[in-house]
Design a protein around this motif. Structure first.
Motif, PDB file in Angstrom:
ATOM      1  N   CYS A  90     -46.920 -27.131  -4.749  1.00  0.00           N
ATOM      2  CA  CYS A  90     -47.762 -25.945  -5.223  1.00  0.00           C
ATOM      3  C   CYS A  90     -48.947 -26.422  -6.031  1.00  0.00           C
ATOM      4  O   CYS A  90     -50.192 -25.818  -5.626  1.00  0.00           O
ATOM      5  CB  CYS A  90     -47.091 -24.869  -6.218  1.00  0.00           C
ATOM      6  N   CYS A 139     -51.534 -27.053  -3.496  1.00  0.00           N
ATOM      7  CA  CYS A 139     -51.700 -25.873  -2.599  1.00  0.00           C
ATOM      8  C   CYS A 139     -53.115 -24.911  -3.166  1.00  0.00           C
ATOM      9  O   CYS A 139     -53.433 -24.892  -4.310  1.00  0.00           O
ATOM     10  CB  CYS A 139     -50.787 -24.922  -2.643  1.00  0.00           C
ATOM     11  N   LEU A 187     -53.515 -22.030  -3.089  1.00  0.00           N
ATOM     12  CA  LEU A 187     -53.394 -20.734  -3.592  1.00  0.00           C
ATOM     13  C   LEU A 187     -52.768 -20.787  -5.129  1.00  0.00           C
ATOM     14  O   LEU A 187     -52.384 -19.900  -5.806  1.00  0.00           O
ATOM     15  CB  LEU A 187     -52.444 -19.808  -2.731  1.00  0.00           C
ATOM     16  N   PHE A 188     -52.530 -22.040  -5.599  1.00  0.00           N
ATOM     17  CA  PHE A 188     -51.826 -22.246  -6.700  1.00  0.00           C
ATOM     18  C   PHE A 188     -52.874 -22.112  -7.784  1.00  0.00           C
ATOM     19  O   PHE A 188     -54.193 -22.386  -7.946  1.00  0.00           O
ATOM     20  CB  PHE A 188     -51.338 -23.680  -6.894  1.00  0.00           C
ATOM     21  N   CYS A 195     -49.628 -17.887  -8.818  1.00  0.00           N
ATOM     22  CA  CYS A 195     -50.058 -17.937  -7.571  1.00  0.00           C
ATOM     23  C   CYS A 195     -50.705 -16.794  -6.996  1.00  0.00           C
ATOM     24  O   CYS A 195     -50.608 -15.946  -7.329  1.00  0.00           O
ATOM     25  CB  CYS A 195     -48.950 -18.219  -6.590  1.00  0.00           C
ATOM     26  N   ILE A 215     -47.845 -15.152  -4.347  1.00  0.00           N
ATOM     27  CA  ILE A 215     -46.871 -14.666  -4.765  1.00  0.00           C
ATOM     28  C   ILE A 215     -46.862 -14.335  -6.465  1.00  0.00           C
ATOM     29  O   ILE A 215     -47.335 -15.074  -7.059  1.00  0.00           O
ATOM     30  CB  ILE A 215     -45.588 -15.725  -4.521  1.00  0.00           C
ATOM     31  N   CYS A 258     -43.734 -23.037  -0.787  1.00  0.00           N
ATOM     32  CA  CYS A 258     -43.316 -21.930  -0.262  1.00  0.00           C
ATOM     33  C   CYS A 258     -43.765 -22.135   1.185  1.00  0.00           C
ATOM     34  O   CYS A 258     -44.641 -23.159   1.542  1.00  0.00           O
ATOM     35  CB  CYS A 258     -43.667 -20.644  -0.860  1.00  0.00           C
TER      36      CYS A 258
HETATM   37  S1  SF4 Z   1     -45.921 -20.437  -4.005  1.00  0.00           S
HETATM   38 FE1  SF4 Z   1     -46.747 -21.068  -1.956  1.00  0.00          FE
HETATM   39  S2  SF4 Z   1     -48.725 -20.055  -1.881  1.00  0.00           S
HETATM   40 FE2  SF4 Z   1     -48.096 -20.224  -3.867  1.00  0.00          FE
HETATM   41  S3  SF4 Z   1     -49.086 -21.811  -4.593  1.00  0.00           S
HETATM   42 FE3  SF4 Z   1     -46.831 -22.385  -4.243  1.00  0.00          FE
HETATM   43  S4  SF4 Z   1     -46.967 -23.270  -2.148  1.00  0.00           S
HETATM   44 FE4  SF4 Z   1     -48.964 -22.172  -2.506  1.00  0.00          FE
END
Ligand code: SF4
Length: 131
Positions: free
Chosen positions: A92, A95, A97-98, A110, A113, A123
């Motif tokens: 994450c 990532c 989106l983090f 996130c 999520i 994820c």
């Molecule tokens: S939960 Fe998934 S989308 Fe969110 S930051 Fe972690 S890897 Fe990325």
């Protein structure tokens, strides 16, 4: 007399039974969604890998989903969120989106999520962070 001879009728009955068993198994897999998401399914790490990952991760967890709705929890589960990524190079924290917390030893968030997200988590919607 040789009782072990397989008659044509016995052969066809056995083949038919195997076919039905195979059909049942494939139907069961389809019902579970096993056929369509195989490419996105994260590999199941060996028990030793899990222990190593847990030891390497900071000693806190981001699994408290008590404030989330059933739909939000289902989203976490359907995207197979885990606090410990099975991929060393995909976590994450790298990532796109983090949303990091103020401290690296706290759960972040996130954009996709809901709920607490571990920097070492993962994820199936992981996207490489661009600088
Ligand atoms: S939960 Fe998934 S989308 Fe969110 S930051 Fe972690 S890897 Fe990325």
């Amino acid at each position: 007399m040789d009782d072990k001879r397989v008659t044509r009728r016995d052969f066809l009955l056995r083949v038919g039974a195997l076919g039905l068993a195979g059909l049942g198994a494939s139907s069961l897999l389809s019902a579970c969604g096993g056929g369509q998401q195989q490419q996105q399914t994260a590999p199941q790490p060996e028990a030793a890998s899990v222990d190593t990952a847990a030891a390497a991760s900071a000693d806190f967890s981001c699994t408290d989903v008590s404030g989330l709705t059933a739909e939000e929890i289902q989203m976490r589960e359907s995207l197979q969120y885990t606090d410990h990524s099975p991929y060393p190079d995909k976590t994450c924290s790298n990532c796109q989106l983090f949303i990091p917390a103020e401290s690296p030893n706290q759960c972040g968030a996130c954009q996709l999520i809901k709920g607490p997200i571990h920097p070492d988590g993962y994820c199936t919607s992981w996207v490489q962070k661009v600088s």
